[in-house]
Design a protein around this motif. Structure first.
Motif, PDB file in Angstrom:
ATOM      1  N   GLY A  57       0.833  -1.204   0.000  1.00  0.00           N
ATOM      2  CA  GLY A  57       0.000   0.000   0.000  1.00  0.00           C
ATOM      3  C   GLY A  57       0.864   1.248   0.000  1.00  0.00           C
ATOM      4  O   GLY A  57       1.786   1.372   0.814  1.00  0.00           O
ATOM      5  N   GLY A 108      -0.342   4.524   0.225  1.00  0.00           N
ATOM      6  CA  GLY A 108      -1.003   5.721   0.749  1.00  0.00           C
ATOM      7  C   GLY A 108      -0.059   6.384   1.739  1.00  0.00           C
ATOM      8  O   GLY A 108       1.153   6.085   1.773  1.00  0.00           O
ATOM      9  N   ALA A 114      -1.167  -1.019  -5.402  1.00  0.00           N
ATOM     10  CA  ALA A 114      -2.068  -1.594  -6.403  1.00  0.00           C
ATOM     11  C   ALA A 114      -2.394  -0.623  -7.543  1.00  0.00           C
ATOM     12  O   ALA A 114      -2.454  -1.017  -8.711  1.00  0.00           O
ATOM     13  CB  ALA A 114      -3.373  -2.027  -5.721  1.00  0.00           C
ATOM     14  N   LEU A 129      -9.436  15.913  -3.522  1.00  0.00           N
ATOM     15  CA  LEU A 129     -10.615  15.049  -3.686  1.00  0.00           C
ATOM     16  C   LEU A 129     -10.682  14.034  -2.538  1.00  0.00           C
ATOM     17  O   LEU A 129     -11.634  13.283  -2.415  1.00  0.00           O
ATOM     18  CB  LEU A 129     -10.561  14.325  -5.032  1.00  0.00           C
ATOM     19  CG  LEU A 129     -10.799  15.251  -6.240  1.00  0.00           C
ATOM     20  CD1 LEU A 129     -10.321  14.598  -7.526  1.00  0.00           C
ATOM     21  CD2 LEU A 129     -12.270  15.634  -6.353  1.00  0.00           C
ATOM     22  N   PRO A 138      -8.465  13.816   1.572  1.00  0.00           N
ATOM     23  CA  PRO A 138      -8.329  14.640   2.775  1.00  0.00           C
ATOM     24  C   PRO A 138      -7.775  16.036   2.497  1.00  0.00           C
ATOM     25  O   PRO A 138      -6.925  16.215   1.633  1.00  0.00           O
ATOM     26  CB  PRO A 138      -7.351  13.841   3.641  1.00  0.00           C
ATOM     27  CG  PRO A 138      -6.601  12.981   2.685  1.00  0.00           C
ATOM     28  CD  PRO A 138      -7.559  12.657   1.585  1.00  0.00           C
ATOM     29  N   SER A 139      -8.266  17.009   3.276  1.00  0.00           N
ATOM     30  CA  SER A 139      -7.770  18.385   3.183  1.00  0.00           C
ATOM     31  C   SER A 139      -7.159  18.864   4.486  1.00  0.00           C
ATOM     32  O   SER A 139      -6.215  19.633   4.483  1.00  0.00           O
ATOM     33  CB  SER A 139      -8.930  19.349   2.881  1.00  0.00           C
ATOM     34  OG  SER A 139      -9.454  19.108   1.624  1.00  0.00           O
ATOM     35  N   ALA A 146       0.864  -2.865  -8.608  1.00  0.00           N
ATOM     36  CA  ALA A 146       1.222  -4.148  -7.988  1.00  0.00           C
ATOM     37  C   ALA A 146       0.219  -4.436  -6.873  1.00  0.00           C
ATOM     38  O   ALA A 146       0.407  -4.010  -5.728  1.00  0.00           O
ATOM     39  CB  ALA A 146       2.643  -4.081  -7.435  1.00  0.00           C
ATOM     40  N   LEU A 190      -2.869  -0.772   4.640  1.00  0.00           N
ATOM     41  CA  LEU A 190      -4.165  -0.863   3.968  1.00  0.00           C
ATOM     42  C   LEU A 190      -5.284  -0.734   4.990  1.00  0.00           C
ATOM     43  O   LEU A 190      -5.104  -1.075   6.150  1.00  0.00           O
ATOM     44  CB  LEU A 190      -4.377  -2.280   3.399  1.00  0.00           C
ATOM     45  CG  LEU A 190      -3.385  -2.943   2.530  1.00  0.00           C
ATOM     46  CD1 LEU A 190      -3.767  -4.400   2.419  1.00  0.00           C
ATOM     47  CD2 LEU A 190      -3.429  -2.280   1.190  1.00  0.00           C
ATOM     48  N   LEU A 221      -9.584  -4.445   3.468  1.00  0.00           N
ATOM     49  CA  LEU A 221      -8.880  -4.865   2.246  1.00  0.00           C
ATOM     50  C   LEU A 221      -7.820  -5.908   2.582  1.00  0.00           C
ATOM     51  O   LEU A 221      -7.579  -6.835   1.804  1.00  0.00           O
ATOM     52  CB  LEU A 221      -8.242  -3.654   1.553  1.00  0.00           C
ATOM     53  CG  LEU A 221      -9.208  -2.617   0.979  1.00  0.00           C
ATOM     54  CD1 LEU A 221      -8.434  -1.514   0.262  1.00  0.00           C
ATOM     55  CD2 LEU A 221     -10.200  -3.245   0.022  1.00  0.00           C
ATOM     56  N   PHE A 276     -19.178  17.617   0.314  1.00  0.00           N
ATOM     57  CA  PHE A 276     -19.445  16.203   0.586  1.00  0.00           C
ATOM     58  C   PHE A 276     -20.904  15.927   0.255  1.00  0.00           C
ATOM     59  O   PHE A 276     -21.764  16.793   0.447  1.00  0.00           O
ATOM     60  CB  PHE A 276     -19.234  15.881   2.072  1.00  0.00           C
ATOM     61  CG  PHE A 276     -17.811  16.013   2.529  1.00  0.00           C
ATOM     62  CD1 PHE A 276     -16.837  15.143   2.078  1.00  0.00           C
ATOM     63  CD2 PHE A 276     -17.454  17.005   3.427  1.00  0.00           C
ATOM     64  CE1 PHE A 276     -15.519  15.254   2.512  1.00  0.00           C
ATOM     65  CE2 PHE A 276     -16.140  17.125   3.871  1.00  0.00           C
ATOM     66  CZ  PHE A 276     -15.171  16.246   3.405  1.00  0.00           C
ATOM     67  N   SER A 305      -4.107   3.651   8.517  1.00  0.00           N
ATOM     68  CA  SER A 305      -4.684   4.567   9.506  1.00  0.00           C
ATOM     69  C   SER A 305      -5.648   3.871  10.462  1.00  0.00           C
ATOM     70  O   SER A 305      -5.677   4.178  11.655  1.00  0.00           O
ATOM     71  CB  SER A 305      -5.403   5.709   8.780  1.00  0.00           C
ATOM     72  OG  SER A 305      -6.005   6.553   9.712  1.00  0.00           O
ATOM     73  N   ALA A 337      -2.596   7.343  10.355  1.00  0.00           N
ATOM     74  CA  ALA A 337      -1.653   6.609   9.497  1.00  0.00           C
ATOM     75  C   ALA A 337      -0.227   6.747  10.042  1.00  0.00           C
ATOM     76  O   ALA A 337       0.532   5.774  10.098  1.00  0.00           O
ATOM     77  CB  ALA A 337      -1.740   7.137   8.056  1.00  0.00           C
TER      78      ALA A 337
HETATM   79  C1  FAD Z   1     -13.126  12.197   0.870  1.00  0.00           C
HETATM   80  C2  FAD Z   1     -12.175  11.993   2.017  1.00  0.00           C
HETATM   81  C3  FAD Z   1     -11.919  13.043   2.892  1.00  0.00           C
HETATM   82  C4  FAD Z   1     -11.048  12.874   3.962  1.00  0.00           C
HETATM   83  N1  FAD Z   1     -10.762  13.949   4.769  1.00  0.00           N
HETATM   84  C5  FAD Z   1      -9.809  13.844   5.725  1.00  0.00           C
HETATM   85  C6  FAD Z   1      -9.317  15.005   6.409  1.00  0.00           C
HETATM   86  O1  FAD Z   1      -9.748  16.131   6.136  1.00  0.00           O
HETATM   87  N2  FAD Z   1      -8.359  14.819   7.355  1.00  0.00           N
HETATM   88  C7  FAD Z   1      -7.822  13.585   7.650  1.00  0.00           C
HETATM   89  O2  FAD Z   1      -6.936  13.490   8.516  1.00  0.00           O
HETATM   90  N3  FAD Z   1      -8.239  12.472   6.976  1.00  0.00           N
HETATM   91  C8  FAD Z   1      -9.208  12.579   6.035  1.00  0.00           C
HETATM   92  N4  FAD Z   1      -9.565  11.476   5.292  1.00  0.00           N
HETATM   93  C9  FAD Z   1      -8.960  10.177   5.639  1.00  0.00           C
HETATM   94  C10 FAD Z   1      -7.520  10.054   5.084  1.00  0.00           C
HETATM   95  O3  FAD Z   1      -7.596  10.132   3.687  1.00  0.00           O
HETATM   96  C11 FAD Z   1      -6.914   8.723   5.518  1.00  0.00           C
HETATM   97  O4  FAD Z   1      -6.805   8.680   6.934  1.00  0.00           O
HETATM   98  C12 FAD Z   1      -5.498   8.456   5.006  1.00  0.00           C
HETATM   99  O5  FAD Z   1      -5.300   8.951   3.719  1.00  0.00           O
HETATM  100  C13 FAD Z   1      -5.256   6.951   5.101  1.00  0.00           C
HETATM  101  O6  FAD Z   1      -3.986   6.616   4.615  1.00  0.00           O
HETATM  102  P1  FAD Z   1      -3.567   5.070   4.577  1.00  0.00           P
HETATM  103  O7  FAD Z   1      -2.228   5.036   3.943  1.00  0.00           O
HETATM  104  O8  FAD Z   1      -3.759   4.461   5.922  1.00  0.00           O
HETATM  105  O9  FAD Z   1      -4.676   4.364   3.638  1.00  0.00           O
HETATM  106  P2  FAD Z   1      -4.974   4.572   2.079  1.00  0.00           P
HETATM  107  O10 FAD Z   1      -4.754   5.994   1.705  1.00  0.00           O
HETATM  108  O11 FAD Z   1      -6.320   4.002   1.841  1.00  0.00           O
HETATM  109  O12 FAD Z   1      -3.855   3.711   1.363  1.00  0.00           O
HETATM  110  C14 FAD Z   1      -3.977   2.333   1.155  1.00  0.00           C
HETATM  111  C15 FAD Z   1      -3.252   2.017  -0.135  1.00  0.00           C
HETATM  112  O13 FAD Z   1      -3.228   0.607  -0.335  1.00  0.00           O
HETATM  113  C16 FAD Z   1      -3.445   0.350  -1.709  1.00  0.00           C
HETATM  114  N5  FAD Z   1      -3.933  -1.031  -1.847  1.00  0.00           N
HETATM  115  C17 FAD Z   1      -5.172  -1.513  -1.584  1.00  0.00           C
HETATM  116  N6  FAD Z   1      -5.212  -2.849  -1.790  1.00  0.00           N
HETATM  117  C18 FAD Z   1      -3.963  -3.217  -2.187  1.00  0.00           C
HETATM  118  C19 FAD Z   1      -3.354  -4.461  -2.541  1.00  0.00           C
HETATM  119  N7  FAD Z   1      -4.036  -5.640  -2.533  1.00  0.00           N
HETATM  120  N8  FAD Z   1      -2.041  -4.463  -2.915  1.00  0.00           N
HETATM  121  C20 FAD Z   1      -1.311  -3.301  -2.943  1.00  0.00           C
HETATM  122  N9  FAD Z   1      -1.845  -2.097  -2.603  1.00  0.00           N
HETATM  123  C21 FAD Z   1      -3.146  -2.059  -2.217  1.00  0.00           C
HETATM  124  C22 FAD Z   1      -4.453   1.387  -2.127  1.00  0.00           C
HETATM  125  O14 FAD Z   1      -4.457   1.562  -3.528  1.00  0.00           O
HETATM  126  C23 FAD Z   1      -3.936   2.611  -1.364  1.00  0.00           C
HETATM  127  O15 FAD Z   1      -3.005   3.357  -2.121  1.00  0.00           O
HETATM  128  C24 FAD Z   1     -10.426  11.614   4.192  1.00  0.00           C
HETATM  129  C25 FAD Z   1     -10.665  10.562   3.297  1.00  0.00           C
HETATM  130  C26 FAD Z   1     -11.528  10.752   2.211  1.00  0.00           C
HETATM  131  C27 FAD Z   1     -11.750   9.613   1.246  1.00  0.00           C
END
Ligand code: FAD
Length: 359
Positions: free
Chosen positions: A10, A12, A34, A52, A54-55, A133, A166, A170, A243, A326, A339
């Motif tokens: 992942g 992110g 992925a 689009l 988090p902000s 991937a 992730l 997932l 939203f 996260s 996260a």
């Molecule tokens: C519309 C929206 C608004 C938000 N607003 C806020 C905000 O204002 N403030 C805030 O703090 N948070 C906010 N959030 C939450 C914030 O986006 C998340 O907390 C943070 O981005 C999570 O990061 P992460 O790396 O844990 O997960 P993710 O960003 O979900 O990353 C997971 C990654 O794993 C990848 N993946 C999935 N399955 C596989 C696989 N099988 N193999 C390889 N890779 C895979 C995905 O493609 C992705 O890139 C918001 C979220 C959204 C959608």
């Protein structure tokens, strides 16, 4: 730990931050993402860098986010809130009310949150970042972990540890051998993915005409399709975002152009004729993205996901696999702060945190 080779699944914020910290420690890693882009739920419009995903972050109670943007030298600014708020419902129609101040200051990264992704990516060795991937399966062969990907040749390389950056739901969809016990799968599936049921609409304008009319850009609606609207402007331009109040199932029945047309009509009701002609508008439905949302996530629980604080994978995977997304954070689960917290926790558990000194 010097012999460790960690597969981060992942790309992110959690995966990138983990890679950044491991790279500084000199620990070998490969990151597998992925999608064909990094950032995960952090995503921006093609022009303008309007968020689009988090902000906001809140330095008052999110020290890691504050420390990271400071460490990376990213300029930040306060969310624009000066001026009146617009409200609409069926009983009274559209009304203008004095704005109000919420207790905590919402901060944003100049250029959009994608600048945080870009800054981390720039510091990482490109040869260890693998896009497109999607991990399908992972097996334990003695002490070595072998990975199988959906559309990419499997690496001949094996790993000592696997860090799942992730959402837990997932992670539950990956085939593990030996397989995860039912208890682990149930615990993973019980954690909702924050904001996965949601969608965001952004309209980019030539100028912030609402600010000129004494409006903050904040609006709340019981009519929709947007339920909550805010100013999304940055140094690259003026914008509003919202939203949705209509749920994921209702959105599925609409085309993107129908959704955008309904959003523009609503912005006109709230902010006047000038809202009719954005330079560009964009809509992203996270509930329709299988790399964020599972079927369960398409119905919003409205809760921040957080894994049980004491969760560890059972049996043979126990010392080999960690969740660092996260939703695995004990506090601030679901937020960007979560996260970073989830990664820091695993680094501390593996006695890596104390030796990480800035270069
Ligand atoms: C519309 C929206 C608004 C938000 N607003 C806020 C905000 O204002 N403030 C805030 O703090 N948070 C906010 N959030 C939450 C914030 O986006 C998340 O907390 C943070 O981005 C999570 O990061 P992460 O790396 O844990 O997960 P993710 O960003 O979900 O990353 C997971 C990654 O794993 C990848 N993946 C999935 N399955 C596989 C696989 N099988 N193999 C390889 N890779 C895979 C995905 O493609 C992705 O890139 C918001 C979220 C959204 C959608």
């Amino acid at each position: 730990m010097t012999e460790a080779r960690i597969a981060i699944i992942g790309g992110g914020l959690a995966g990138l931050y983990a890679a950044y910290r491991l790279d500084r420690l000199g620990v070998a890693f490969d990151l597998f993402e992925a999608r064909n882009r990094l950032g995960g739920r952090i995503l921006a419009t093609e022009s303008g860098g309007f968020d689009l995903g988090p902000s906001w972050f809140w330095p008052d109670f999110q020290p890691r986010m504050h420390a990271l943007v400071t460490e990376l030298g990213l300029p930040v600014f306060e969310q624009y809130t000066a001026g009146a708020t617009m409200l609409e419902d069926r009983a009274v129609g559209v009304v203008r009310r004095a704005g109000y101040l919420s207790g905590n200051t919402s901060m944003r990264v100049e250029g959009g949150t994608c600048e945080l992704v870009a800054a981390l990516t720039d510091l990482l060795p490109p040869a260890h970042l693998h896009l497109s991937a999607a991990l399908k399966a992972a097996s334990l062969d003695g002490q070595a972990i072998r990975l199988v990907f959906a559309d990419t040749p499997d690496p001949s390389q094996t790993y000592t540890h696997i860090w799942l950056a992730l959402p837990p739901r997932l992670a539950a969809g990956i085939q593990f051998s030996p397989s995860l016990p039912e208890r682990d799968l149930q615990m993973l599936m019980a954690v909702p993915t924050w904001m996965a049921a949601h969608a965001k609409y952004v309209a980019h304008y030539g100028k912030p005409f609402w600010r000129e009319a004494g409006l903050s850009g904040d609006a709340f609606s019981r009519i929709g399709p947007l339920t909550e609207i805010h100013d999304a402007g940055n140094e690259k331009g003026a914008a509003l975002f919202g939203f949705f109040g209509i749920n994921a199932a209702q959105r599925t029945g609409l085309t993107a152009s129908e959704v955008k047309a309904a959003c523009r009509a609503q912005l006109m009701r709230l902010f006047g004729e000038q809202a009719a002609d954005p330079v560009e508008d964009a809509f992203y439905d996270w509930a329709a993205d299988p790399y964020t949302a599972t079927d369960q996530d398409r119905v919003s629980s409205g809760e921040h996901g957080a894994l049980d604080a004491g969760f560890v994978f059972a049996a043979l995977w126990r010392d080999k696999m960690r969740l660092i997304g996260s939703e695995a954070a004990v506090e601030q689960g679901g937020y960007m702060e979560g996260a970073l917290a989830a990664v820091d926790r695993v680094l501390a558990e593996m006695n890596l945190a104390a030796v990480d000194q800035p270069r």
